[in-house]
Design an enzyme around this catalytic site. Structure first.
Site, PDB file in Angstrom:
ATOM      1  N   CYS A   8       0.866  -1.178   0.000  1.00  0.00           N
ATOM      2  CA  CYS A   8       0.000   0.000   0.000  1.00  0.00           C
ATOM      3  C   CYS A   8       0.906   1.232   0.000  1.00  0.00           C
ATOM      4  CB  CYS A   8      -0.976  -0.003   1.174  1.00  0.00           C
ATOM      5  SG  CYS A   8      -0.242   0.192   2.801  1.00  0.00           S
ATOM      6  N   ARG A  14      -3.262  -0.682   5.380  1.00  0.00           N
ATOM      7  CA  ARG A  14      -3.851  -1.728   4.538  1.00  0.00           C
ATOM      8  C   ARG A  14      -2.945  -2.925   4.301  1.00  0.00           C
ATOM      9  NH1 ARG A  14      -5.327   1.810  -0.515  1.00  0.00           N
ATOM     10  NH2 ARG A  14      -3.364   2.752   0.156  1.00  0.00           N
ATOM     11  N   ASP A 125      -8.114   3.773   1.569  1.00  0.00           N
ATOM     12  CA  ASP A 125      -7.103   3.920   2.606  1.00  0.00           C
ATOM     13  C   ASP A 125      -7.740   4.486   3.873  1.00  0.00           C
ATOM     14  OD1 ASP A 125      -4.890   4.458   4.183  1.00  0.00           O
ATOM     15  OD2 ASP A 125      -3.708   5.281   2.522  1.00  0.00           O
TER      16      ASP A 125
END
Length: 152
Positions: A8, A14, A125
Site C-alpha cells: 500500500c 492496509r 485507505d
C-alpha cells in the site's frame, strides 16, 4: 513456496492488515509452510520514522481476534520484484507507484487484491477515510479470493 508481498502507500494500515489476515487464513488451514508473506509501502517516510502498524489496524485485528506481531514499515525495493511471486497492491495508484520503483511488470506479478474477487475495485485507505471496518471487510474478501485463486 509461494511468496506474496502486500503493498500500500505507507505500509502501516492496509498492507500490514492484509499480511496479518492472509497469514491467519493460512495458519488456520495449516498450510503456512507453503507461503512466505510480507508487506511494504510505496513511500519511504514511515520507514524513516520506524513506524509500526497503525493503531486503527491493530484495534480491528484485536476486535476480530486475529493474532499479530508488530510490523515496521518498509519501502518496496526493486529486488522485491524478482523475489516475490505475487505483489498485491491495495489500489490502482499503488500499482503505478510500484512499477515506478520495480520497473515494468513483464511477468504479470502485480495486481490489486480485489482483482481476485467478483467485484474488482480499490481498497480505500483508512488513513484518509477513518473507516477501518470497511477496509477490513475488503481485505478479508480479497484475501479469501486470492487464496482460492493461487492455492488449489
Amino acid at each position: 513456496m509461494i511468496k506474496i508481498l502486500f503493498v500500500c502507500l505507507g505500509n502501516i494500515c492496509r498492507s500490514p492488515m492484509a499480511q496479518v489476515v492472509f497469514q491467519n487464513m493460512i495458519n488456520e488451514r495449516n498450510i503456512e509452510d507453503d507461503f512466505e508473506i510480507d508487506s511494504a509501502g510505496t513511500e519511504g517516510y514511515n520507514e524513516m520514522c520506524h513506524m509500526g502498524i497503525h493503531r486503527g489496524t491493530k484495534e480491528i485485528l484485536r476486535r476480530k481476534n486475529i493474532p499479530f506481531e508488530e510490523h515496521y514499515s518498509r519501502k518496496i525495493r526493486k529486488q522485491d520484484y524478482e523475489y516475490y511471486d505475487y505483489i498485491i497492491a491495495m489500489d490502482s495508484e499503488n500499482i503505478s507507484d510500484i512499477e515506478s520503483i520495480v520497473g515494468k511488470d513483464y511477468e504479470h506479478k502485480i495486481s490489486r487484491l480485489l482483482d481476485y474477487t467478483k467485484s474488482p475495485r480499490n481498497i480505500k485507505d483508512p488513513w484518509y477515510t477513518g473507516n477501518f471496518d470497511e477496509t477490513y471487510d475488503d481485505v478479508v474478501e480479497g484475501c479469501e479470493a486470492l487464496l482460492e485463486a493461487i492455492y488449489k
